[in-house]
Write a protein that holds these residues in place. Structure first.
Motif, short mmCIF file in Angstrom:
data_model
loop_
_atom_site.label_atom_id
_atom_site.label_comp_id
_atom_site.label_asym_id
_atom_site.label_seq_id
_atom_site.Cartn_x
_atom_site.Cartn_y
_atom_site.Cartn_z
N THR A 12 0.84 -1.21 0.00
CA THR A 12 0.00 0.00 0.00
C THR A 12 0.87 1.25 0.00
O THR A 12 0.61 2.21 -0.74
CB THR A 12 -0.90 0.03 1.26
OG1 THR A 12 -1.52 -1.24 1.41
CG2 THR A 12 -1.94 1.12 1.17
N ARG A 33 13.65 -0.64 7.26
CA ARG A 33 15.02 -1.10 7.00
C ARG A 33 15.77 -0.12 6.10
O ARG A 33 15.19 0.38 5.12
CB ARG A 33 14.99 -2.48 6.36
CG ARG A 33 14.46 -3.55 7.31
CD ARG A 33 14.36 -4.91 6.68
NE ARG A 33 13.20 -5.08 5.83
CZ ARG A 33 13.25 -5.47 4.57
NH1 ARG A 33 14.40 -5.71 4.00
NH2 ARG A 33 12.14 -5.64 3.87
N GLN A 36 15.69 -0.04 2.30
CA GLN A 36 14.47 0.37 1.59
C GLN A 36 14.50 1.85 1.19
O GLN A 36 13.62 2.31 0.46
CB GLN A 36 13.24 0.09 2.47
CG GLN A 36 13.03 -1.41 2.71
CD GLN A 36 12.05 -1.71 3.82
OE1 GLN A 36 11.97 -0.98 4.81
NE2 GLN A 36 11.31 -2.79 3.68
N ASN A 143 -3.94 -8.50 -4.65
CA ASN A 143 -3.74 -9.72 -3.85
C ASN A 143 -3.89 -10.98 -4.71
O ASN A 143 -3.30 -12.02 -4.43
CB ASN A 143 -4.77 -9.86 -2.73
CG ASN A 143 -4.74 -8.73 -1.72
OD1 ASN A 143 -3.83 -7.90 -1.75
ND2 ASN A 143 -5.71 -8.68 -0.84
#
Ligand code: NAP
Length: 283
Positions: A12, A33, A36, A143
């Motif tokens: 998202t 992290r 990223q 999904n």
């Protein structure tokens, strides 16, 4: 206005950062992290902060100097309520005034714990004193893509609930675009918007449309719950995340997850994308 986006490296979050940047909103992304950071910068974030949402010092750093936040909670996090509470408190202390909360369609659904935690968070958002907007998205069409290989090679779409249960599948691109509009335009304070796709579809209908998009037959099948849980276990999902998913599947089996597309159609000034449009684009 500088807007903090949490969960920014997730499914998202990445879509939201892209859509916000495209609307000219200056984004500070919060990621978990350091590796990223580069991806978020490329994706449109002006600033990136690395930190854990449960760490108040990290939240203070992330909220400092922002006008508000788009709060996306990590998927199926056992501390969902505490994270929401902490973020609201930090935003207020930092002098921010705007909050858009990424909730879920029917947070009142009785059973799935993450729905109820989102319901409790919605209450806190409403009582926060911040200028809030609550977005309640249905299940993302994206999904479905985890099953892309099985559908293409075996012609079977498997779900751990009744193939007759219906869902208002929504394209995440529409959710992200609506979130960006809500943050970029005035007039959305104290609003709660359901974000549902244009047509409630059973899994049998999803399979039929997927087959039409691929040009070969696809059938829907109910996967036995024990086999489904074993598969998830093998891929490392256990504890709260598995229990919450199981409660969600029980709810889906009985009720599906159906909403109304009117609010989203009004926000986007066009109907939300259909499943067929999504499947053709995904090809
Ligand atoms: N999927 C749907 O159909 C759907 C529909 C409606 C609503 N929602 C809601 O949308 C929200 C976001 O879902 P999503 O699928 O985008 O999630 P996601 O892809 O799992 O992304 C969550 C992000 O949060 C990060 N994160 C995890 N724990 C963290 C922590 N303690 N501190 C800071 N960051 C942390 C993750 O980091 P890593 O990258 O390191 O894992 C990941 O980048 C969820 O609340 C979900 O319930 C989803």
């Amino acid at each position: 206005m500088l807007i903090l986006v949490t969960g920014a490296a997730g499914v998202t979050g990445r879509a939201a950062v892209r859509a916000l940047a495209a609307r000219g909103v200056t984004v500070r992304a919060l990621v978990r992290r350091p590796e990223q950071v580069a991806q978020l910068r490329t994706g449109g974030a002006a600033e990136v902060v690395v930190g854990d949402l449960r760490d108040r010092a990290a939240l203070r750093r992330a909220a400092h100097g922002t006008g508000g936040a788009y709060y996306i909670c990590p998927q199926l996090h056992p501390d969902e309520e505490a994270i929401g509470e902490g973020l609201i408190r930090t935003l207020r202390e930092a002098g921010a005034w705007r909050l858009v909360y990424h909730s879920v369609l029917h947070p009142q659904a009785d059973g799935p714990p993450h729905h109820l935690m989102k319901l409790h968070t919605e209450r806190r958002v409403i009582d926060s004193g911040l200028a809030y907007t609550i977005l309640q998205p249905a299940l993302y069409m994206q999904n479905l893509l985890v099953q892309r290989y099985d559908v293409a090679t075996h012609g079977v779409y498997r779900v751990p609930y009744s193939v007759l249960a219906r869902f208002s599948w929504i394209d995440l691109r529409d959710v992200a675009e609506a979130a960006a509009l809500v943050l970029a335009e005035p007039g959305h304070d104290a609003a709660t918007y359901e974000m549902a796709g244009p047509e409630p579809l059973s899994s049998a209908q999803v399979a039929e449309q997927w087959g039409a998009a691929l040009g070969r037959p696809v059938r829907a099948e109910t996967l036995r719950r024990a086999a489904w849980a074993q598969e998830l276990n093998r891929s490392g999902v256990g504890g709260y995340a598995l229990d919450a998913r199981a409660a969600m599947m029980t709810y889906y089996d009985r009720h599906g997850l159906v909403g109304n597309p009117n609010a989203l159609t009004w926000l986007l000034r066009r109907p939300p994308r259909t499943l067929m449009e999504f499947l053709r684009d995904a090809d």
